[in-house]
Design an enzyme around this catalytic site. Structure first.
Site, PDB file in Angstrom:
ATOM      1  N   SER A 345      -8.549  -3.511   1.129  1.00  0.00           N
ATOM      2  CA  SER A 345      -9.637  -3.236   2.081  1.00  0.00           C
ATOM      3  C   SER A 345     -10.793  -2.470   1.466  1.00  0.00           C
ATOM      4  CB  SER A 345      -9.082  -2.418   3.264  1.00  0.00           C
ATOM      5  OG  SER A 345      -8.081  -3.128   3.940  1.00  0.00           O
ATOM      6  N   HIS A 435      -6.948  -0.109  10.734  1.00  0.00           N
ATOM      7  CA  HIS A 435      -5.607  -0.408  10.232  1.00  0.00           C
ATOM      8  C   HIS A 435      -4.581   0.641  10.668  1.00  0.00           C
ATOM      9  CE1 HIS A 435      -6.606  -3.954   7.943  1.00  0.00           C
ATOM     10  NE2 HIS A 435      -7.624  -3.328   7.381  1.00  0.00           N
TER      11      HIS A 435
END
Length: 505
Positions: A345, A435
């Site tokens: 990410s 997340h």
């Protein structure tokens, strides 16, 4: 009537077929006209008064027994005129909608007083007042949104309308108008939240055989790792990759969320590492490979390296978290040997945060020894100005000496930024918050994982892996949402603590 050249033949065919094939009701014909009118060359500017008249035309049929197709046709005309209007006129009509067609507080107070004064044993009267109270607590524009939602392409119109509302909220200055527009936004958001329930969404896997228009949209929407060309796109939907989208029946052929996943042998620590994993699995570079040739025994890891929400109007409606978990189930059923689910990410805004901290106090980022060494490498006494200058582009990532000098302090600072920097008790970084809310674990911070100009501009090239342990996701998510606890590995926590010790000194 003048049409855009690219749509002329298709629109004429639709229009003609609507008669030759006994297209049906007037409502269906109106929907054809809606699609046709939206493709017209924009008409001359419409003034706000005209749009207000159109609003009145629609609302005069509220609480009447007029046939639905008449009301929908009036709403259709309003939508077409709004679509063609200037931004200024759109904003003015939104303000009108938010003020004149909102909840009428005097009516609410009047019915509430009657309800309170009614004897509790008079059940019939109480039920009547309760029903009336519920009706007056529902703004008139809720009814309008429901009517528009029944039109073909109407849901897409409302999603775009909410985009306009969100932009207006940013620009508006008057506090009273802000409250009214926010109520308009909340009403529309709640409707979209209902209509875009995950049960209504369709999961679709894209391949190179998928429709060109969908593939083009995937390319256009990619926000994290821009797609360079058709060859790049072909690889991203090809073997050892998976691309999934959520679509909605009311917005056909329109991806709502896009998730790109790579199938690897280990968890990569860089964008380049994703491609290197494929080469390792294949035993060397190969120009072409098919899905049938994927070696399932060597695929141990699934990496989500890009997730993009495509519709600004659906902001605040959680779709990405459901997509990740649905895709995880799909991939695990296809590749039972996979034992690791992770992301690679980006860390948006880390560079901005870092520069601000350097400006405040350089000693919170570097030890004295590190600071002196970097000054000698950069040959600049003013460390803040020198770093601000080199961080303006990605050229510094090619200098081995500079990279080595910056690696330890920047990873340390990044760990603190992700693990400890908060906004309203949740992670300041939006991707981290996303997340962690999903129940992921902050697993590893990776140095120069994305040395592209975009990656360096966002986060000095750093990226982070978030691990998904599916059996523990619900527990981790609940602990984060309710107790604001960030689940991270000992390595990440240790790096964050090193930064804290430096700040204390």
């Amino acid at each position: 009537m003048i049409f855009k050249n690219s749509n002329l033949k298709a629109l004429i065919a639709i229009y003609n077929n609507s008669f030759s094939s006994n297209y049906g009701t007037t409502r269906q014909l109106s929907q054809v006209l809606f699609a046709r009118n939206l493709c017209q060359v924009p008409a001359p500017r419409e003034n706000t008064n005209f749009l207000e008249e159109q609003l009145k035309e629609v609302f005069k049929f509220k609480n009447t027994s007029v046939s639905n197709w008449i009301i929908e046709n009036k709403a259709l005309t309003l939508c077409v005129k709004y679509h063609k209007s200037t931004k200024k006129n759109k904003q003015q009509i939104l303000c009108t909608l938010a003020s004149k067609y909102a909840v009428q507080h005097e009516a609410v107070c009047g019915i509430a007083e009657k309800l309170v004064s009614t004897e509790s044993d008079n059940e019939r009267r109480m039920v009547s007042y309760e029903r009336n109270l519920r009706n007056v607590l529902t703004p008139d524009y809720h009814w309008l949104f429901t009517i528009i939602g029944r039109l073909e392409n109407g849901v897409k119109f409302l999603v775009d309308l909410r985009t306009d509302i969100l932009e207006l909220l940013v620009e508006i200055k008057d506090p009273d108008e802000t409250v009214a527009i926010q109520q308009l936004n909340i009403t529309l958001r709640d409707l979209l939240l209902l209509w875009f329930s995950v049960g209504f969404l369709h999961l679709e896997r894209l391949t190179w055989q998928s429709s060109c228009d969908i593939l083009q949209k995937i390319s256009d929407y990619e926000a994290i790792h821009p797609i360079k060309n058709w060859l790049d796109l072909k690889q991203r939907v090809g073997p050892y990759r998976r691309c999934y989208i959520f679509t909605h029946p009311s917005m056909p052929r329109e991806p709502l969320v896009v998730l790109h996943t790579a199938l690897c042998d280990i968890i990569p620590d860089s964008v380049k590492g994703i491609e290197e994993a494929k080469v390792r699995i294949l035993g060397g570079p190969r120009k072409e490979v098919t899905f049938l040739e994927e070696d399932k025994d060597k695929i141990k890891t699934a990496i989500c390296y890009s997730i993009t929400s495509t519709q600004k109007g659906l902001q605040g409606i959680e779709l990405g978290n459901y997509l990740i978990k649905r895709v995880a189930k799909e991939i695990l059923s296809e590749f039972p040997m996979i034992c690791e689910l992770s992301t690679l990410s980006p860390i948006p805004n880390f560079r901005t945060w870092l520069l601000e901290k350097l400006k405040q106090d350089v000693n919170t980022i570097f030890t004295n020894e590190e600071g002196n060494y970097i000054r000698s490498v950069l040959k600049e006494p003013d460390l803040v100005s020198a770093l601000k200058k080199i961080f303006n582009n990605s050229l510094w990532t090619r200098d081995i000496e500079i990279c080595e000098a910056l690696k330890k302090p920047l990873i340390r600072a990044c760990a603190w930024y992700l693990y400890r920097e908060k906004r309203r008790n949740y992670a300041l970084n939006t991707v981290a918050n996303f997340h962690l809310r999903n129940g992921a674990v902050m697993w590893r911070i990776n140095w120069l994982a994305d040395p592209s100009p975009r990656g360096v501009a966002n986060s000095c090239g750093l990226m982070v892996n978030y691990r998904y342990y599916l059996n523990d996701c619900e527990k981790h998510s609940q602990n984060y949402i309710e107790n604001h606890f960030v689940k991270a590995t000992e390595d990440v926590i240790s790096l964050a603590m090193q930064h804290e010790e430096l700040c204390i000194k």
